[in-house]
Design a protein around this motif. Structure first.
Motif, PDB file in Angstrom:
ATOM      1  N   ASP A  98      33.099   7.589   2.229  1.00  8.66           N
ATOM      2  CA  ASP A  98      32.421   8.037   1.008  1.00  8.66           C
ATOM      3  C   ASP A  98      33.112   9.234   0.391  1.00  8.66           C
ATOM      4  OD1 ASP A  98      28.939   7.300   1.787  1.00  8.66           O
ATOM      5  OD2 ASP A  98      30.573   6.059   1.055  1.00  8.66           O
ATOM      6  N   SER A  99      33.515  10.200   1.247  1.00  5.77           N
ATOM      7  CA  SER A  99      34.045  11.460   0.726  1.00  5.77           C
ATOM      8  C   SER A  99      35.428  11.305   0.114  1.00  5.77           C
ATOM      9  CB  SER A  99      34.083  12.502   1.842  1.00  5.77           C
ATOM     10  OG  SER A  99      34.872  12.054   2.928  1.00  5.77           O
ATOM     11  N   ASN A 100      36.176  10.278   0.487  1.00  3.80           N
ATOM     12  CA  ASN A 100      37.526  10.069  -0.062  1.00  3.80           C
ATOM     13  C   ASN A 100      37.658   8.614  -0.519  1.00  3.80           C
ATOM     14  OD1 ASN A 100      39.050  12.687   0.572  1.00  3.80           O
ATOM     15  ND2 ASN A 100      38.129  12.165   2.542  1.00  3.80           N
ATOM     16  N   ALA A 101      36.782   8.195  -1.432  1.00  4.79           N
ATOM     17  CA  ALA A 101      36.739   6.790  -1.856  1.00  4.79           C
ATOM     18  C   ALA A 101      38.035   6.363  -2.521  1.00  4.79           C
ATOM     19  CB  ALA A 101      35.553   6.578  -2.796  1.00  4.79           C
ATOM     20  N   LYS A 102      38.614   7.218  -3.350  1.00  5.24           N
ATOM     21  CA  LYS A 102      39.849   6.844  -4.048  1.00  5.24           C
ATOM     22  C   LYS A 102      40.975   6.576  -3.057  1.00  5.24           C
ATOM     23  CE  LYS A 102      39.118   9.407  -8.368  1.00  5.24           C
ATOM     24  NZ  LYS A 102      39.722  10.375  -9.309  1.00  5.24           N
ATOM     25  N   MET A 103      41.157   7.517  -2.144  1.00  3.58           N
ATOM     26  CA  MET A 103      42.256   7.377  -1.195  1.00  3.58           C
ATOM     27  C   MET A 103      42.077   6.150  -0.317  1.00  3.58           C
ATOM     28  SD  MET A 103      43.128   8.119   2.275  1.00  3.58           S
ATOM     29  CE  MET A 103      42.153   9.475   2.874  1.00  3.58           C
ATOM     30  N   TRP A 104      40.879   5.924   0.196  1.00  8.08           N
ATOM     31  CA  TRP A 104      40.661   4.779   1.073  1.00  8.08           C
ATOM     32  C   TRP A 104      40.738   3.454   0.316  1.00  8.08           C
ATOM     33  CZ3 TRP A 104      41.544   5.048   5.862  1.00  8.08           C
ATOM     34  CH2 TRP A 104      41.293   6.214   6.592  1.00  8.08           C
ATOM     35  N   ARG A 105      40.384   3.463  -0.990  1.00 10.30           N
ATOM     36  CA  ARG A 105      40.544   2.247  -1.795  1.00 10.30           C
ATOM     37  C   ARG A 105      42.017   1.856  -1.867  1.00 10.30           C
ATOM     38  NH1 ARG A 105      37.212  -1.845  -3.674  1.00 10.30           N
ATOM     39  NH2 ARG A 105      38.234  -2.872  -5.419  1.00 10.30           N
ATOM     40  N   LEU A 106      42.852   2.858  -2.072  1.00  8.45           N
ATOM     41  CA  LEU A 106      44.294   2.597  -2.146  1.00  8.45           C
ATOM     42  C   LEU A 106      44.853   2.187  -0.787  1.00  8.45           C
ATOM     43  CD1 LEU A 106      46.353   2.791  -4.454  1.00  8.45           C
ATOM     44  CD2 LEU A 106      46.956   5.065  -3.629  1.00  8.45           C
ATOM     45  N   VAL A 107      44.380   2.841   0.272  1.00  4.73           N
ATOM     46  CA  VAL A 107      44.851   2.505   1.613  1.00  4.73           C
ATOM     47  C   VAL A 107      44.428   1.099   2.003  1.00  4.73           C
ATOM     48  CG1 VAL A 107      44.567   3.092   4.056  1.00  4.73           C
ATOM     49  CG2 VAL A 107      44.951   4.901   2.392  1.00  4.73           C
ATOM     50  N   ALA A 108      43.236   0.681   1.590  1.00  8.37           N
ATOM     51  CA  ALA A 108      42.752  -0.652   1.928  1.00  8.37           C
ATOM     52  C   ALA A 108      43.681  -1.726   1.394  1.00  8.37           C
ATOM     53  CB  ALA A 108      41.343  -0.835   1.386  1.00  8.37           C
ATOM     54  N   ASP A 109      44.110  -1.595   0.119  1.00  7.06           N
ATOM     55  CA  ASP A 109      45.000  -2.609  -0.443  1.00  7.06           C
ATOM     56  C   ASP A 109      46.395  -2.532   0.155  1.00  7.06           C
ATOM     57  OD1 ASP A 109      43.003  -2.019  -3.088  1.00  7.06           O
ATOM     58  OD2 ASP A 109      43.485  -4.114  -2.644  1.00  7.06           O
ATOM     59  N   LEU A 110      46.814  -1.349   0.525  1.00  8.59           N
ATOM     60  CA  LEU A 110      48.105  -1.225   1.193  1.00  8.59           C
ATOM     61  C   LEU A 110      48.083  -1.950   2.540  1.00  8.59           C
ATOM     62  CD1 LEU A 110      50.948  -0.020   1.460  1.00  8.59           C
ATOM     63  CD2 LEU A 110      49.912   2.050   2.414  1.00  8.59           C
ATOM     64  N   MET A 111      47.012  -1.771   3.305  1.00 10.04           N
ATOM     65  CA  MET A 111      46.901  -2.460   4.587  1.00 10.04           C
ATOM     66  C   MET A 111      46.805  -3.972   4.402  1.00 10.04           C
ATOM     67  SD  MET A 111      47.117   0.027   6.638  1.00 10.04           S
ATOM     68  CE  MET A 111      46.768  -0.798   8.179  1.00 10.04           C
ATOM     69  N   ASN A 112      46.199  -4.423   3.286  1.00 12.30           N
ATOM     70  CA  ASN A 112      46.139  -5.860   2.996  1.00 12.30           C
ATOM     71  C   ASN A 112      47.528  -6.421   2.748  1.00 12.30           C
ATOM     72  OD1 ASN A 112      44.846  -8.334   2.579  1.00 12.30           O
ATOM     73  ND2 ASN A 112      44.709  -7.993   0.380  1.00 12.30           N
ATOM     74  N   ASP A 113      48.342  -5.632   2.019  1.00 12.32           N
ATOM     75  CA  ASP A 113      49.721  -6.068   1.772  1.00 12.32           C
ATOM     76  C   ASP A 113      50.503  -6.147   3.075  1.00 12.32           C
ATOM     77  OD1 ASP A 113      50.046  -4.274  -1.393  1.00 12.32           O
ATOM     78  OD2 ASP A 113      49.226  -6.251  -0.914  1.00 12.32           O
ATOM     79  N   ILE A 114      50.294  -5.194   3.964  1.00 12.51           N
ATOM     80  CA  ILE A 114      50.998  -5.219   5.251  1.00 12.51           C
ATOM     81  C   ILE A 114      50.563  -6.431   6.054  1.00 12.51           C
ATOM     82  CG2 ILE A 114      51.254  -3.988   7.444  1.00 12.51           C
ATOM     83  CD1 ILE A 114      51.016  -1.384   5.903  1.00 12.51           C
TER      84      ILE A 114
END
Length: 1474
Positions: free
Chosen positions: A100-116
């Motif tokens: 919750d506290s870092n929604a922007k960063m984790w949103r970006l990390v989620a798609d990066l992990m999907n690409d990996i």
């Protein structure tokens, strides 16, 4: 027109399928559309890529191949999904609360992990052997995506919903994602068809879509404008508000906020946008260091926020927040804002703590109001869940702890603080200047100065003189009108400080009350480099000081004082003071009208005192105490005669501890109370008075007559000898007023005792110590009875009785049979082991017929405190309120007189509940039983516990005391009997059976032995002998021998101890022949007791004692198979013909070299036979050779080579010319097992001056790991073969090329200043080899050789850690340049520490700048500042010059070494602690 309307209607219906129906776009935030647009594009690219990765995955599983099986594919698919599920659970556990506290960063990390994850699927066909691992990693990566994407989607949905339409927005989000999925799958199928069979096209398409996917994600999160507060957004808002007073809008903060993960960004912790990285919320209290916890309590206890629901602690730029267990969301937000404010102020002010509190009090509410008006949500702070919370109790004067103390000290007035600091040495009070701004100059107002010039950290004399004078000038100029009440300066070994006399004169003008000055005693002539005696004269205004109360001068000079007037001086100490004229002392003392105490130590230096005979007079009408203390010892001799004349009618105490003066004359000593004599009326040490010298006889007679009115006299052994010599030719005067005498008598002069006591007709108390000599064969007779024996002598104490033999018995008998009014004879026995017990001694003495019937024979301990009751006196009034009592000892005499007062004593304690009687001692001849008839009141009401300790059971008498308590104590609950270990004819069980037969008045009373209340007596008695001897093996032998007096079992137990730790100087004999006989007899008894037993540890220290048969005893010990042998031999012997000492070498027995059991060997001052022959010590691992004499050069090599397991060798060369001769020597250390080799610092400055013979040392040890060469004991050291295993070397020597090449493989090196100078000289003619393996270097650099630093570091291409101490010389004016950049600066050097920085001036700044500007990979530069006062504070050093340097390494952190590393120059052998 109808077609247009129809199409519009269908478009609206399609739009409603994808976007919220109610009130759009007002029902969502303005950033909704932009985010959804980019989110749809990234989803479209994701599903296109998914078709490519799925195609590759199915191909890898085996779809379309005949060899593939359904069960195999199913199992592989199961493992893939199972791994993904497990990863999702673990990710949720560790990071779920942080999404919750870092929604922007984790949103970006989620798609990066999907690409990996999709990349792993695409790679799976390329690695068939690792297919399961690759697809599982891909599934694990996608599981992180599912958790993070779902959680952040929920948080963003709440953000978008303005009209509580989160469900509608979530449903439309699903519709949008479905549309994107359908379109993506269609396009993906088309792309898969076109790229089928073309790997290059597949990879190009996949990578292109991945780049577009990440770009679309980045744009999507950048579109978001979140108005909730998290760590980073709060930090940005507060930093801007503290600068401008305004609050940024959510749009501006969104553009400044970071969205990339922390590992993908770089920002300095000092950046205002990165302050949140320095704040830690919800810290566990127990994880903090103890200083931080104390800081926490101190800060909060004195804080205005003591009732807040949080605490703040700071350390090294970081702020920790501890939350109360009852803290709310608002408290969490306030604590974080407070911590950010403190972190922001930390870079600007040293008082950031108090300023942060003030800022919160003044601006916090204003800041929150502006946040709300700016559209921010201030209800809560988005942060990870807080697991750890604390609980504390606020208090008016502290937090949790009442005595927090921080502000209590700060609140004290300055006058009280300076008074407290006046009791500290000045070097410690100066250190308080770094505490805060208030303390910066506080030490300058301290009314006391206690200065040791040797404490100044400068190396050269000129620097030290400049530092001392500069320090005193600053102190005296700070407050010209202030007083220094105490002034103490010690020059020590510092040479002549030219202006010191003027500063002392200034101090005296300030009106001190106490002056203590120790001058320097010698100066160096720079022409011939010799030291010469020097006298530092005191300024003349000292003699007219009207304020001095106490004066002490040491090694100083007094000029002709002229007029002397010191009206307040009461105490004067003059130690080796040089008087220009002999009459100066008389003037000085006479000018002090209230002088009460004078201590005088004569200066016997013939160079300073001259050759004329002197008369020194002490004349004073007020003097009460005069001392000439023991000072010179064996050096007490002078070629110049000097007479001391004392004329002091008020003198009460006089101590003459040494013969500083050839003659002492006394006059008018009518008030003398006590005199302590340690003189023999002859100055030269060891020389006694000549009875035939008429002038000396008259001198002694006049001196004794002058002190004949004394009441208390102490005389030493040598004074007794002088008086005995005088009594042969003259009469000793009567001491009619003497009532107390303490004397030390040699055994051979005991016949002089009656005649001497005849001179003391009114003596009441005599303390006599007799030294018995074993060679005395002639029996002495004490027949004459002095007059005091018949009339006045009441108390006699015989001290330090070693053995109870005929001579000691004869002295005790003399007093008992002749002293008619003697009341007490006290025997003081030593702890030295005896063949007769204490009890037997007292039994034998009690058998002597006593002339005085009232005489008591007592041991020397305090027990008779109840004696005053026998005199009819009443105890103190407060005794009636005592509830517990402990009696030291009760002695039952023949008439029972002592125990008769026992019931009377208890009557004075009506409320007594606990009674302990520590000792009941019964003499053997006690016959008449005493009666305890009275019953005290406490027996009937309160007395519950009685303990009778150390009962010596001998007969029926002991039962009386126990029976008394049992029959009369009505409420007694417990009677404890503590029996001694002394052998008895009746067992413990029989004693308790008899006591239990007594009729008890209290039915609940228990009779217990003392071991049931943890006395431990029988617990140690039950231990096996092997364990007891093992315990005793850890004690020095002199202590284990003392256990022989405990009981019969312990009598010979020490003889079975498998260890011997013997110091020959511990034997209590005075003559060398006696000492040799005692040592050999002791060893013989030990070795003969158990001929077959082993001595595992043997340590013998001879000291200054020559023992001729010791070599044979050591040989016998070695035959017993010891594991540890430590022998320190005698170094000199006495030629009895001329009574002169000569150097001596004690050679070790030959069987030492073939010992098969030795593990550790240490030889000190010993000799190794020439040659040692065959050497084989197969178990020896450690060898220490301290000044061992080798007759042959090959002896050391053969000794070391004969130890195949030797791991550690310490070698100190014997450089005395009387042993080594004038022939050059060659010594070799060759060992294949040696790991540690040391030549420690031993001789110091005298190393180079003691040997005229050259010696070369060769080292050949391929397994050597640690080498310490701390001193140039060898003229050259050669390492023929490279020491390939060498890890650490510590150098404090000067060496050559062969040595450097041999150690070039070392990994860690410590080099001293002396070594650096030698290397610099060597580098001018030869190249220093490369140290390619060296990663850590500790070096001490002279300031004048800093230009050599780059070339020196060039020799260490792989250096990682450098600790550098630079010694600067103030006379250096030529500026140095550091321009060359060594190779290690560009590739390996990561950590640099600059040690012992005194002043932050141009030179120090230049060295630090050199490292900062040129070290490309430097991570840490540590500056270690000394405690010496500076004109620039630590904060200014780190704020301005260092931070402003352009650093060559962007990752470098400049820090202060708050815990300075302590290391010595090479050769100490100490471990470097970093």
């Amino acid at each position: 027109m109808s077609l247009l309307i129809e199409s519009t209607m269908y478009g609206d219906e399609f739009f409603k399928l994808l976007y919220p129906r109610q009130g759009f776009p007002d029902s969502v935030t303005p950033d909704y559309v932009g985010f959804q647009l980019w989110d749809t594009l990234q989803g479209l690219s994701t599903y296109i890529k998914m078709m490519l990765s799925t195609q590759a995955l199915l191909s890898a599983i085996g779809v379309g191949e005949k060899s593939a099986t359904v069960i195999g594919a199913t199992f592989q698919w199961f493992l893939r999904d199972f791994t993904g599920m497990l990863g999702g659970i673990l990710f949720t556990f560790y990071q779920g609360s942080n999404l919750d506290s870092n929604a922007k960063m984790w949103r970006l990390v989620a798609d990066l992990m999907n690409d990996i994850g999709m990349l792993m699927d695409l790679l799976s066909p390329l690695f068939p052997s690792a297919f399961i691992i690759v697809v599982c990693l891909g599934s694990l990566s996608r599981s992180f995506t599912g958790v993070a994407s779902g959680a952040t989607r929920a948080a963003l949905t709440q953000h978008f919903a303005l009209q509580e339409n989160a469900a509608d927005i979530s449903a439309k989000e699903g519709s949008q994602e479905t549309m994107a999925t359908m379109m993506g799958m269609s396009l993906g199928m088309l792309l898969a068809r076109f790229t089928s069979g073309n790997p290059l096209a597949i990879w190009l398409s996949f990578l292109s879509l991945t780049v577009f996917h990440m770009y679309a994600n980045y744009r999507a999160v950048r579109c978001l404008v979140l108005n909730s507060l998290n760590f980073e957004r709060s930090s940005i808002l507060l930093a801007h508000f503290m600068q401008t007073g305004q609050v940024l809008s959510p749009e501006l903060v969104s553009s400044m906020e970071g969205v990339l993960p922390m590992w993908a960004t770089y920002s300095k912790s000092t950046d205002s946008n990165a302050l949140h990285k320095r704040v830690h919320v919800g810290v566990r209290v127990s994880s903090l260091p103890r200083p931080d916890i104390m800081q926490l309590l101190n800060g909060a206890g004195a804080s205005s926020h003591k009732n807040a629901k949080y605490l703040l602690a700071h350390r090294e730029g970081n702020v920790s927040v501890i939350l109360h267990k009852d803290s709310t969301a608002g408290d969490v937000l306030k604590s974080y804002i407070h911590a950010i404010a403190m972190a922001n102020l930390m870079e600007k002010s040293t008082s950031f703590y108090s300023e942060g509190e003030a800022w919160i009090d003044k601006h916090y509410d204003e800041f929150l109001n502006k946040l709300r008006s700016g559209g921010w949500k201030t209800e809560r702070l988005l942060c990870p869940s807080i697991t750890w919370r604390a609980n504390w109790i606020p208090h008016t004067s502290g937090l949790g702890l009442v005595m927090s103390g921080r502000d209590r000290l700060s609140a004290l007035p300055e006058s009280l603080l300076t008074h407290i600091l006046s009791y500290l040495p000045t070097k410690h009070s100066v250190k308080t200047s770094v505490l805060s701004t208030r303390w910066k100059n506080l030490w300058l107002n301290v009314p006391a100065l206690d200065l040791n010039c040797e404490d100044f950290p400068y190396r050269e004399e000129e620097e030290e003189e400049e530092a001392v004078l500069g320090f005193l000038d600053r102190l005296l100029e700070f407050e010209p009108g202030s007083r220094l009440l105490k002034f103490k300066v010690k020059c020590g070994n510092v040479e002549d400080i030219g202006g010191l006399r003027d500063r002392i004169s200034t101090v005296i003008h300030r009106g001190p009350q106490h002056l203590d000055f120790e001058s320097f005693t010698e100066y160096i002539d720079h022409d011939d480099a010799f030291l010469y005696p020097f006298i530092d004269y005191i300024p003349l205004n000292l003699y007219t000081s009207r304020t001095l109360v106490s004066l002490k001068l040491t090694f100083s000079g007094l000029e002709d004082p002229g007029f002397v007037w010191m009206p307040c001086l009461k105490s004067m100490i003059l130690v080796k003071v040089h008087f220009h004229y002999a009459a100066d002392l008389e003037k000085l003392v006479s000018g002090c009208p209230v002088l009460e105490e004078l201590t005088l130590v004569r200066n016997m230096d013939p160079i300073l005192v001259g050759t004329d005979e002197k008369i020194m007079r002490v004349r004073s009408g007020s003097l009460k105490r005069f001392r000439v203390p023991l000072w010179h010892g064996k050096r007490c001799r002078s070629s110049v005669k000097c007479t001391l004349e004392i004329d002091a009618p008020m003198l009460e105490h006089m101590t003459l501890g040494e013969d500083h003066y050839d003659s002492v004359m006394v006059k008018n000593l009518t008030s003398l109370f006590m005199v302590d004599l340690g003189i023999k009326f002859a100055v030269k040490f060891g020389e006694f008075v000549d009875p035939g010298d008429l002038s000396k006889r008259n001198e002694i007679r006049y001196f004794l007559s002058g002190i004949s009115s004394v009441k208390h006299m102490n005389i030493s052994e040598k004074t007794v000898q002088a008086l005995e010599l005088y009594s042969n030719v003259g009469l000793i005067p009567k001491f009619n007023y003497l009532s107390r005498l303490e004397a030390v008598f040699p055994y051979k002069l005991l016949q002089f005792l009656p005649a001497f006591l005849e001179c003391c007709p009114n003596l009441k108390h005599l303390i006599l110590e007799v030294y018995y000599s074993r060679e005395m064969e002639d029996a002495f007779e004490l027949t004459n009875v002095p007059g005091c024996f018949l009339s006045t002598l009441e108390c006699v104490q015989l001290k330090r009785i070693h053995e109870w033999e005929e001579e000691e018995m004869k002295v005790a008998t003399y007093f008992l049979e002749n002293a008619a009014v003697l009341k007490k004879l006290t025997l003081s026995l030593t702890n030295y082991p005896r063949y007769v017990s204490d009890e037997e001694i007292f039994e034998e003495v009690n058998k002597v017929a006593k002339r005085s019937p009232a005489c008591q024979i007592l041991p020397d301990w305090d027990f008779f405190w109840g004696y005053y009751l026998l005199k009819g006196r009443r105890p103190r009034d407060n005794m009636a309120t005592m509830t517990g009592m402990s009696l030291g000892m009760l002695l039952a005499r023949e008439d029972g007189v002592v125990l008769s007062f026992f019931d009377r004593l208890l009557e004075f304690n009506p409320d007594l509940r606990l009674l302990k009687v520590k000792e009941i001692f019964y003499p053997v001849e006690t016959e008449d039983l005493y009666q305890l008839a009275n019953v005290p009141g406490c027996f009937l009401s309160t007395l519950e516990c009685v303990q009778l300790k150390r009962i010596h059971v001998r007969g029926e008498q002991e039962m009386e005391v126990a029976t008394y308590f049992l029959e009369n104590a009505a409420v007694l609950k417990k009677l404890t009997l503590s029996l001694t270990n002394y052998p008895r004819y009746v067992s413990d069980e029989e004693i308790f059976e008899e006591v239990n037969r007594v009729a008890k008045r209290s039915p609940t009373c228990q009779i217990l032995p003392d071991w049931e209340v943890m006395s431990g007596r029988d617990r140690i008695s039950e231990l096996p002998e092997s364990l007891l001897t093992h315990i005793l093996s850890y004690l020095p032998t002199k202590h284990s021998v003392k256990t022989s007096v405990l009981s019969t079992r312990w009598k010979n137990l020490w003889l079975n101890v498998p260890a011997l730790d013997l110091n020959c100087e511990d034997f209590p004999y005075r003559e060398e022949e006696e000492e040799e006989e005692a040592v050999l007899g002791f060893l013989d008894r030990l070795l003969e007791f158990g001929p077959g037993s082993r001595l595992l540890k043997v340590k013998v220290k001879c000291g200054s004692v020559e023992i001729k048969g010791l070599k044979d005893r050591i040989s016998t010990v070695i035959h017993r198979g010891p594991q540890v042998l430590d022998v320190e031999s005698c170094t000199k012997y006495l030629d009895p013909d001329i009574e002169t000492y000569y150097p001596y070498v004690e050679f070790m027995p030959l069987n030492l070299y073939t010992s098969k059991t030795l593990v550790s060997l240490k030889l000190t001052y010993s000799g190794v036979e020439d040659p040692p022959g065959f050497v084989c010590m197969p178990c020896l691992k450690s060898m220490t050779l301290v000044q061992v004499h080798f007759r042959d050069d090959s002896s050391l090599e053969r000794l070391v080579s004969g130890c195949p397991l030797l791991e550690e060798l310490t070698l100190i060369r014997d450089i005395h010319s009387c042993f080594v001769g004038e022939v050059d020597r060659f010594m070799s250390v060759r060992s294949g097992s040696l790991k540690r080799f040391r030549v420690p610092l031993w001789y110091g400055l005298s190393c180079s001056s003691q040997s005229s013979a050259k010696c070369r040392l060769e080292i050949d040890a391929p397994g050597l790991e640690h080498m310490i060469l701390g001193e140039d004991q060898f003229d050259s050291i050669v390492v023929q073969k490279k020491l390939t295993s060498l890890f650490m070397v510590d150098l404090n020597i000067k060496f050559g090329e062969l040595f450097l090449y041999g150690i070039s493989s070392v990994g860690h090196m410590i080099i001293s200043e002396k070594t650096l100078k030698a290397l610099e000289l060597y580098s001018r003619v030869e190249l220093i080899p490369k140290f390619n393996n060296l990663s850590r270097l500790v070096a001490v650099f002279p300031g004048n050789l800093l230009e050599f630093l780059p070339a020196f570091l060039e020799c260490f291409p792989n250096l990682k850690h450098l600790i550098l101490e630079v010694v600067y010389f103030r006379e250096e004016e030529d500026a140095f340049e550091l321009t060359n950049v060594p190779q290690c600066f560009l590739s390996t050097l990561e950590c640099v520490a600059l040690k012992r920085i005194h002043d932050w001036e141009e030179e120090e700044m230049r060295v630090a700048t050199y490292f900062l500007e040129n070290a490309a990979v430097l991570k840490k530069l540590t500056l270690s500042l000394t405690d010496y006062p500076r004109l620039i504070s630590d904060e200014e050093i780190f704020e301005e010059p260092v931070i402003a340097v352009d650093q060559g390494s962007v990752r470098c952190n400049v820090r202060h070494d708050s815990s300075p590393l302590h290391f010595l120059d090479g050769g100490t052998g100490s471990l470097l602690v970093v």
